[in-house]
Design an enzyme around this catalytic site. Structure first.
Site, PDB file in Angstrom:
ATOM      1  N   GLY A 100      26.248  43.622  23.788  1.00 49.46           N
ATOM      2  CA  GLY A 100      26.859  44.375  23.001  1.00 49.46           C
ATOM      3  C   GLY A 100      27.569  43.496  21.807  1.00 49.46           C
ATOM      4  O   GLY A 100      28.427  43.853  20.855  1.00 49.46           O
ATOM      5  N   HIS A 163      27.602  32.589  23.305  1.00 49.31           N
ATOM      6  CA  HIS A 163      27.202  33.062  24.539  1.00 49.31           C
ATOM      7  C   HIS A 163      27.557  32.040  25.563  1.00 49.31           C
ATOM      8  O   HIS A 163      27.120  32.198  26.812  1.00 49.31           O
ATOM      9  CB  HIS A 163      25.621  33.287  24.594  1.00 49.31           C
ATOM     10  CG  HIS A 163      25.029  34.366  23.726  1.00 49.31           C
ATOM     11  ND1 HIS A 163      25.560  35.546  23.560  1.00 49.31           N
ATOM     12  CD2 HIS A 163      24.123  34.440  22.724  1.00 49.31           C
ATOM     13  CE1 HIS A 163      25.148  36.176  22.718  1.00 49.31           C
ATOM     14  NE2 HIS A 163      24.263  35.789  21.999  1.00 49.31           N
ATOM     15  N   ARG A 184      28.160  44.172  29.418  1.00 49.46           N
ATOM     16  CA  ARG A 184      27.488  45.534  29.545  1.00 49.46           C
ATOM     17  C   ARG A 184      26.876  45.459  31.004  1.00 49.46           C
ATOM     18  O   ARG A 184      26.556  44.269  31.382  1.00 49.46           O
ATOM     19  CB  ARG A 184      26.389  45.458  28.438  1.00 49.46           C
ATOM     20  CG  ARG A 184      25.693  46.835  28.248  1.00 49.46           C
ATOM     21  CD  ARG A 184      24.581  46.793  27.001  1.00 49.46           C
ATOM     22  NE  ARG A 184      24.011  47.908  26.728  1.00 49.46           N
ATOM     23  CZ  ARG A 184      23.024  48.181  25.844  1.00 49.46           C
ATOM     24  NH1 ARG A 184      22.536  47.083  25.232  1.00 49.46           N
ATOM     25  NH2 ARG A 184      22.609  49.488  25.531  1.00 49.46           N
ATOM     26  N   TYR A 250      31.141  47.396  27.162  1.00 52.12           N
ATOM     27  CA  TYR A 250      30.380  48.297  26.332  1.00 52.12           C
ATOM     28  C   TYR A 250      30.423  49.546  26.514  1.00 52.12           C
ATOM     29  O   TYR A 250      30.675  50.302  25.705  1.00 52.12           O
ATOM     30  CB  TYR A 250      28.828  47.764  26.580  1.00 52.12           C
ATOM     31  CG  TYR A 250      28.109  48.246  25.368  1.00 52.12           C
ATOM     32  CD1 TYR A 250      28.039  47.710  24.020  1.00 52.12           C
ATOM     33  CD2 TYR A 250      27.238  49.370  25.690  1.00 52.12           C
ATOM     34  CE1 TYR A 250      27.108  48.227  22.924  1.00 52.12           C
ATOM     35  CE2 TYR A 250      26.441  49.906  24.975  1.00 52.12           C
ATOM     36  CZ  TYR A 250      26.140  49.377  23.431  1.00 52.12           C
ATOM     37  OH  TYR A 250      25.390  50.029  22.426  1.00 52.12           O
ATOM     38  N   LYS A 317      18.469  51.002  20.634  1.00 53.60           N
ATOM     39  CA  LYS A 317      19.190  52.347  20.722  1.00 53.60           C
ATOM     40  C   LYS A 317      20.527  52.344  20.848  1.00 53.60           C
ATOM     41  O   LYS A 317      21.369  53.022  20.611  1.00 53.60           O
ATOM     42  CB  LYS A 317      18.278  53.085  22.185  1.00 53.60           C
ATOM     43  CG  LYS A 317      17.050  53.503  21.946  1.00 53.60           C
ATOM     44  CD  LYS A 317      16.651  54.239  23.362  1.00 53.60           C
ATOM     45  CE  LYS A 317      15.188  54.720  23.129  1.00 53.60           C
ATOM     46  NZ  LYS A 317      14.919  55.419  24.484  1.00 53.60           N
TER      47      LYS A 317
END
EC number: 2.8.2.-
Length: 351
Positions: A100, A163, A184, A250, A317
């Site tokens: 995310g 990260h 997520r 997310y 997506k």
């Protein structure tokens, strides 16, 4: 009913597949953070003492303090820990790759700077630049390639992205620095990561490679992994210091975007006023930062980010549940059982 250890034993595949990939991997397009050409002698010496493994494509990973890194990434992380000195007013967005990050970069930037660009929406930076160029990565960009940036030139508050595990990040930051973590569910993170790697390497990998990546995920052998250790580090951090670590899911942002964006603004100490809410400021930000809007912008369809990755690679997506189109029922069950086991009684639950 499989036990956890039975599941893991099923995850190991023949290394012959990895060796086969080793012979052809040079043909793949590689970002700098996956390489090993910017490592100091001191770090090279350190690497020789670390546990090692290979990712699903055959690239070497090294475990430093419980986290897996490529050599260049490890060098950058060490440089961040040594040189990064954020101001208390700075903001850090943390996440796992494909968890995310792109969406949250745009949301945080829009929320924090909404007053600055209120009168000129047509020239908003998010319409002209990729979110990753507006919110730079610490170890992937600013401290990559042995660079030591001059952070004093940035205006306050500066928004950074990473990260890194919370424990690794805490070696460089103070608790006063606000940290937003977005995560997520593992199944969608995995599938999104699979598509990302295909686009990143400009190739189309086969089912055998998909299964190798699945096995690596189950063993926790992935960049910045294991997944569960990463997620738990920030979950526990948010419980211990709620005023400084915000844990966001997310899936919850997708389900109730208005509520979550207001929550984000309150945490960052720039809450929406009653007048802003009544005038539709929250909705304007959500529209601006929607993945549909961002992915259709020219800069994100054809541009290239400063880290050398095509902008379009960061957009697909963004849906919840797309894993159902890719994972077998047994794969999904394996992921669920591993997460149930690893998260244990932490209180962290994914729907």
């Amino acid at each position: 009913m499989f036990t956890f250890f039975t599941i893991l034993s099923l995850c190991f595949k023949s290394w012959e597949q990895i060796i086969t990939m080793e012979a052809s991997k040079e043909a793949h397009h590689l970002p700098n953070y996956m390489k090993d050409d910017n490592v100091s002698q001191e770090t090279k010496n350190l690497i020789t003492s670390l546990p090692s493994d290979k990712d699903f494509m055959g690239y070497g990973l090294y475990n430093y303090k419980g986290c897996w890194y490529y050599p260049n990434t490890l060098q950058a992380v060490l440089d961040v820990q040594k040189h990064f000195k954020p101001r208390d007013t700075d903001i850090i967005l943390a996440s796992l790759p494909k968890g995310g990050t792109t969406w949250l970069k745009s949301l945080i930037f829009a929320v924090v700077h909404r007053e600055k660009y209120r009168g000129t929406p047509q020239t908003h930076p998010l319409l002209l630049q990729n979110p990753h160029d507006l919110v730079p990565f610490l170890e992937v960009e600013l401290y990559a390639n042995s660079q030591i940036p001059d952070l004093a030139k940035y205006s306050s508050p500066m928004i950074f992205s990473t990260h890194m595990h919370l424990q690794a990040l805490r070696e460089a930051t103070t608790k006063a620095c606000k940290t937003v973590y977005v995560c997520r569910g593992i199944k969608d993170t995995f599938v999104s990561g699979w598509h990302y790697r295909n686009m990143l390497h400009r190739t189309k990998m086969d089912q055998a490679t998909f299964e190798l990546m699945f096995d690596a995920y189950c063993r926790g052998v992935l960049l910045y992994g294991p997944y569960w250790e990463h997620v738990l580090s920030y979950w526990k951090g948010s419980l211990e210091a709620k005023e400084n670590v915000l844990f966001m899911k997310y899936e919850e942002i997708i389900e109730e975007p208005r509520v979550q964006v207001k929550r984000l603004a309150e945490f960052l100490e720039c809450p929406f006023t009653k007048e802003e809410e009544e005038s539709g400021s929250v909705e304007e930000i959500l529209k601006l930062c929607s993945l549909r809007n961002l992915s259709n912008l020219e800069v994100n369809k054809n541009g290239t980010t400063r880290i050398g990755v095509d902008s379009q690679v960061f957009f697909r997506k963004g849906e919840v549940g797309d894993w159902k189109n890719h994972l077998t029922p047994q794969m999904a069950k394996t992921f669920d059982e591993i997460i149930d086991y690893r998260l244990g009684d932490s209180g962290l639950i994914f729907q």
